[in-house]
Design a protein around this motif. Structure first.
Motif, short mmCIF file in Angstrom:
data_model
loop_
_atom_site.label_atom_id
_atom_site.label_comp_id
_atom_site.label_asym_id
_atom_site.label_seq_id
_atom_site.Cartn_x
_atom_site.Cartn_y
_atom_site.Cartn_z
N PHE A 417 1.06 -1.07 0.03
CA PHE A 417 -0.05 0.07 0.09
C PHE A 417 0.76 1.23 0.19
O PHE A 417 1.51 1.53 0.91
N GLY A 418 0.75 2.04 -1.10
CA GLY A 418 1.81 3.11 -1.08
C GLY A 418 1.50 3.97 -2.43
O GLY A 418 0.74 3.56 -3.35
N PRO A 419 2.28 4.84 -2.69
CA PRO A 419 2.01 5.97 -3.67
C PRO A 419 2.81 5.26 -4.99
O PRO A 419 3.66 4.53 -4.86
N ARG A 420 2.32 5.50 -6.20
CA ARG A 420 2.56 5.15 -7.24
C ARG A 420 2.81 6.54 -8.48
O ARG A 420 1.80 7.39 -8.12
N PHE A 421 3.59 6.53 -9.30
CA PHE A 421 3.90 7.73 -10.16
C PHE A 421 3.73 7.42 -11.70
O PHE A 421 4.38 6.49 -12.13
N ARG A 422 3.34 8.43 -12.29
CA ARG A 422 2.92 8.24 -13.74
C ARG A 422 3.33 9.79 -14.10
O ARG A 422 2.41 10.64 -14.01
N ALA A 423 4.21 9.77 -15.09
CA ALA A 423 4.59 11.13 -15.75
C ALA A 423 3.60 11.36 -16.98
O ALA A 423 3.99 11.53 -18.14
N ASP A 424 2.31 11.41 -16.39
CA ASP A 424 1.35 11.72 -17.70
C ASP A 424 0.77 12.90 -17.45
O ASP A 424 0.11 13.37 -16.56
N ARG A 425 1.06 13.80 -18.31
CA ARG A 425 0.66 15.14 -18.50
C ARG A 425 -0.97 15.46 -18.56
O ARG A 425 -1.66 16.57 -18.43
N ARG A 426 -1.72 14.27 -19.11
CA ARG A 426 -3.19 14.40 -19.22
C ARG A 426 -3.95 14.23 -18.03
O ARG A 426 -4.64 13.14 -18.06
N SER A 428 -6.73 14.49 -15.15
CA SER A 428 -8.36 14.30 -15.33
C SER A 428 -8.83 14.46 -13.92
O SER A 428 -7.97 14.28 -12.96
N ALA A 429 -10.14 14.30 -13.89
CA ALA A 429 -10.69 14.23 -12.55
C ALA A 429 -10.57 12.90 -11.75
O ALA A 429 -10.59 12.78 -10.63
N LYS A 430 -9.96 11.89 -12.29
CA LYS A 430 -9.69 10.82 -11.87
C LYS A 430 -8.36 10.24 -12.02
O LYS A 430 -7.95 8.94 -11.88
N GLN A 431 -7.36 11.23 -12.46
CA GLN A 431 -6.04 10.66 -12.62
C GLN A 431 -4.85 11.74 -12.43
O GLN A 431 -5.31 12.88 -12.96
N ASP A 629 -7.31 6.00 -3.90
CA ASP A 629 -7.82 7.41 -4.15
C ASP A 629 -9.20 7.55 -4.68
O ASP A 629 -10.19 8.47 -4.41
N LEU A 630 -9.36 6.60 -5.71
CA LEU A 630 -10.87 6.52 -6.20
C LEU A 630 -11.63 5.90 -5.59
O LEU A 630 -12.94 6.05 -5.56
N LEU A 631 -11.19 4.86 -4.67
CA LEU A 631 -12.15 4.36 -3.52
C LEU A 631 -12.56 5.26 -2.82
O LEU A 631 -13.80 5.28 -2.29
N VAL A 632 -11.82 6.31 -2.09
CA VAL A 632 -12.17 7.55 -1.56
C VAL A 632 -13.29 8.30 -2.09
O VAL A 632 -14.16 8.86 -1.38
N LEU A 633 -12.91 8.61 -3.44
CA LEU A 633 -13.75 9.27 -4.42
C LEU A 633 -15.05 8.74 -4.30
O LEU A 633 -16.13 9.28 -4.42
N PHE A 634 -15.27 7.48 -4.44
CA PHE A 634 -16.49 6.67 -4.50
C PHE A 634 -17.15 6.70 -3.06
O PHE A 634 -18.59 7.16 -3.23
N ALA A 635 -16.52 6.61 -2.14
CA ALA A 635 -17.23 6.68 -0.78
C ALA A 635 -17.91 8.06 -0.48
O ALA A 635 -18.74 8.27 0.09
N THR A 636 -17.01 9.15 -1.11
CA THR A 636 -17.58 10.33 -0.26
C THR A 636 -18.38 11.14 -1.48
O THR A 636 -18.76 12.33 -1.18
N ALA A 637 -18.38 10.78 -2.73
CA ALA A 637 -19.11 11.07 -4.02
C ALA A 637 -18.55 12.74 -4.32
O ALA A 637 -19.06 13.55 -4.99
N ILE A 638 -17.30 12.90 -3.93
CA ILE A 638 -16.68 13.94 -4.19
C ILE A 638 -16.27 14.11 -5.86
O ILE A 638 -15.87 12.66 -6.25
N PRO A 639 -16.40 14.95 -6.63
CA PRO A 639 -16.31 14.83 -8.20
C PRO A 639 -14.83 14.82 -8.66
O PRO A 639 -14.70 14.15 -9.76
N ASP A 640 -13.80 15.14 -7.80
CA ASP A 640 -12.59 15.39 -8.60
C ASP A 640 -11.43 14.70 -7.38
O ASP A 640 -11.64 14.99 -6.17
N VAL A 641 -10.71 13.98 -8.02
CA VAL A 641 -9.82 13.20 -7.11
C VAL A 641 -8.95 13.95 -6.44
O VAL A 641 -8.19 13.61 -5.28
N ARG A 642 -8.51 15.34 -6.77
CA ARG A 642 -7.52 16.34 -6.15
C ARG A 642 -8.14 16.50 -4.78
O ARG A 642 -7.42 17.28 -3.82
N ASP A 643 -9.35 16.53 -4.50
CA ASP A 643 -10.06 16.65 -3.38
C ASP A 643 -10.37 15.65 -2.39
O ASP A 643 -10.62 15.83 -1.28
N ALA A 644 -9.75 14.68 -2.68
CA ALA A 644 -9.77 13.18 -2.00
C ALA A 644 -8.37 12.97 -1.62
O ALA A 644 -8.02 12.15 -0.83
#
Length: 656
Positions: A417-426, A428-431, A629-644
């Motif tokens: 369980f830990g952080p993972r990194f992707r150098a993707d400039r695209r 989104s609300a879920k990435q 982070d998307l699991l948190v997003l789903f549980a809280t109904a927050i629309p953008d992952v940056r707020d989770a």
């Protein structure tokens, strides 16, 4: 008097027998008056002297049963209101507790009762008795000059709502401003640590507890004109610019408490099911998926990297194979020798000799260039290796599954369980470039085992949030999504549909009442529109697990199925959540894995250690990755992952 004493005691005993049983609060008070030593009803936090507000406000009675308890509380002011009033002498203003005698208090005499009423009696006597003598006063106290009642002085009462972040509810704090409390302003955001007494709310129609402050131990003042949360109801987008303050807002605080609960639930699930925790590396030479954009790790600056790796100039020999030139040289040389022996065609011999000379020169030039390039790279490598921290190029990991598999081959069932990194400039609300992922590997298992484990894990999280974050979920339902609790309950109970990728494509192709931006086709990724149609419409808001994907859509290590076209991999799609969990059965056959690496043109040296697992004691393994982070997003109904995420990172933007 002595002869009447037994009768009084007898009547008292009779009265006590007829009275109903005392409440827990009355029992507590009685036992304390009797000198009983007992634990406080509300113990302070173990590592500080303050009481956590959650232990007061989330009781079944709203904290009413704690009335009379002296506590120390700390928190941040959520609202401030000052009320002016005319203060009267203490005996007239509110009737201090010392002036109130409980009926049946056996140690109070008539004389003491009269003495406690002296200020009131004196005032009445002054009004009705005029300037004459007061026989009652003369009898009860020595002759003294009569003093007038002090003139009322202006004072204030401050009402605060204070939160310490432990729960959604806030505690009402009352401060009476006086010489002991010379405070005149406690704006939103001020931190206070106060000591006082809990009392039943004085507000009519409300049931709960309030806190009357008697001592202020600390005040953390703020610069009100610069404090970003002075305005109420700031949008989440604005709060992202001050991520160090935003957890003081009710919404973000609730999201973070739910995130904390999901973190604990994750560890609990895997520990309870026989998994061992393994910390996989963040810095690695291996691309965990084979096709990801990676962050390079280096201690060199951009300028130093350019100096250490000089640009190799190109010329007209670029793209010409040295082996091809050598073969042509050999062929021309043979032709020249044949023509010399025949002497039949002098012109052909001269032309062949001229071609041979050109080819010889070209071969010499290519050989010189190859030698120069080799020397240049060798020199650059010699200069570079001591300068940079690592002796070869390294990257931030995009996935820990490959490393985790090596431990599954020895320990059985493991998770990370830990952080993972992707150098993707695209973005989104879920990435985002940095996200936390839960990864699990199961030894001696196949794809179906991984799907079963992933389903059980997700159901466990949904149930955990409902049972352990009830107040926060009520707030989420009130402020963000009124149906979120019902959705979580459904996810924790319902059966999940399982279909193959081919079945999913065929089902979507038959949809006629809905237009897709991209039509579903074999060997193409399913879009969010496709997934939403499957879960929300076709399967009536049930989770769907899609498996057996085309091999081109999944990582190189996914096990090739017997059809030679698909691999043993799955995605779990959740209504209003999309893909939250992905998984694979890993390819345990050395030849198959080796072929796949060669097909994709992957840097073989990065995966030699992974191939070793197939060379020595191979085992069938399967596992999955859950986007936490998307699991948190789903549980809280927050629309953008940056707020989770506590401190989100996105392309071109890092605040702290």
């Amino acid at each position: 008097m002595a002869s009447q004493e037994p009768t009084i005691l007898s009547e008292k005993s009779k009265t006590e027998a007829q009275e109903p049983k005392t409440t827990p609060q009355e029992q507590k008070t009685t036992s304390q008056e009797a000198g009983d030593s007992q634990l406080p009803l509300i113990p302070p936090f173990k590592y500080s002297k303050r009481v956590v507000l959650k232990t007061i406000l989330e009781r079944d009675d709203g904290g009413v049963g704690l009335a009379g308890e002296r506590v120390v509380i700390g928190g941040w002011v959520k609202s401030f209101k000052e009320v002016k009033k005319d203060s009267l002498p203490s005996s007239l203003a509110e009737g201090h507790e010392s002036d109130i005698v409980s009926p049946g208090h056996k140690d109070v005499s008539c004389m003491e009762i009269l003495q406690t009423r002296l200020p009131l009696i004196r005032s009445i006597a002054k009004i009705f008795g005029g300037g004459g003598s007061n026989p009652i006063r003369a009898k009860l106290e020595p002759q003294q000059p009569v003093t007038s009642i002090p003139k009322p002085a202006l004072s204030s009462i401050v009402n605060l709502l204070v939160s310490d972040g432990s729960c959604v509810a806030t505690l009402q704090v009352i401060i009476e401003l006086s010489e002991g409390f010379p405070i005149r302003s406690l704006p939103i955001g001020t931190c206070i640590l106060a000591e006082g007494v809990l009392k039943v709310l004085s507000t009519v129609g409300k049931r709960g507890i309030e806190f009357k402050a008697e001592k202020i131990h600390h005040i953390g003042t703020i610069e009100e004109d610069k404090y970003p949360l002075s305005r109420k109801r700031l949008p989440l987008e604005t709060l992202r610019d001050c991520s160090h303050f935003r957890p003081r807002t009710t919404t973000v605080a609730s999201v973070m408490r739910i995130r904390s609960a999901l973190t604990f639930a994750t560890y609990t699930f895997f520990q309870n099911n026989g998994f061992l925790s393994v910390q996989v590396p963040i810095i690695t030479i291996t691309d965990g998926e084979g096709f990801s954009e990676k962050f390079r790790v280096t201690t060199l600056s951009g300028t130093e990297v350019k100096k250490e790796y000089p640009k190799i100039t190109t010329d007209d020999t670029e793209g010409v194979s040295f082996e091809t030139v050598k073969a042509a040289l050999k062929e021309k040389n043979t032709l020249v020798q044949q023509l010399k022996r025949s002497d039949s065609n002098r012109e052909a011999l001269l032309a062949a000799e001229e071609d041979l000379l050109k080819i010889t020169q070209l071969a010499s030039l290519i050989e010189a260039k190859r030698k120069l390039k080799s020397e240049t790279l060798s020199k650059a490598s010699e200069v570079h290796v001591p300068e940079d921290f690592f002796s070869q190029q390294t990257y931030l990991t995009v996935s820990g599954l490959l490393h985790l598999e090596s431990y599954a081959s020895a320990l059985g069932n493991v998770y990370a369980f830990g952080p993972r990194f992707r150098a993707d400039r695209r973005g989104s609300a879920k990435q985002l470039p940095e996200m936390w992922i839960v990864e699990a590997e199961i030894a001696f298992s196949q794809l179906e085992d991984a799907m079963n484990c992933a389903e059980d894990y997700f159901k466990f999280l949904c149930k955990w949030v409902l049972e352990n974050c009830s107040e926060d979920m009520k707030f989420i339902s009130k402020r963000i999504d009124k149906n979120r609790i019902n959705l979580l309950e459904a996810m924790s109970r319902c059966a999940y549909e399982r279909i193959t990728y081919m079945e999913a494509v065929n089902i979507l192709k038959k949809v006629t009442d809905r237009k897709f931006d991209i039509q579903p086709e074999w060997d193409a990724p399913l879009t969010s529109q496709h997934l939403s149609c499957l879960t929300d419409e076709i399967y009536s808001r049930k989770p769907v697990i899609i498996y057996n994907y085309p091999k081109g859509l999944k990582p190189f290590y996914a096990r090739l199925n017997d059809d030679g076209q698909t691999v043993a991999a799955f995605d779990m799609i959740i209504p209003k959540g999309g893909i939250l969990i992905t998984g694979t059965q890993n390819e345990e056959r050395f030849n198959m894995l080796n072929t796949r690496i060669n097909e994709l043109g992957l840097a073989r040296e990065q995966y030699e250690w992974y191939l070793d697992l197939r060379r020595h004691g191979t085992v069938k393994t399967s596992g999955f990755s859950a986007w936490f982070d998307l699991l948190v997003l789903f549980a809280t109904a927050i629309p953008d992952v940056r707020d989770a995420i506590p401190f989100p990172r996105s392309s071109g933007k890092v605040n702290n």
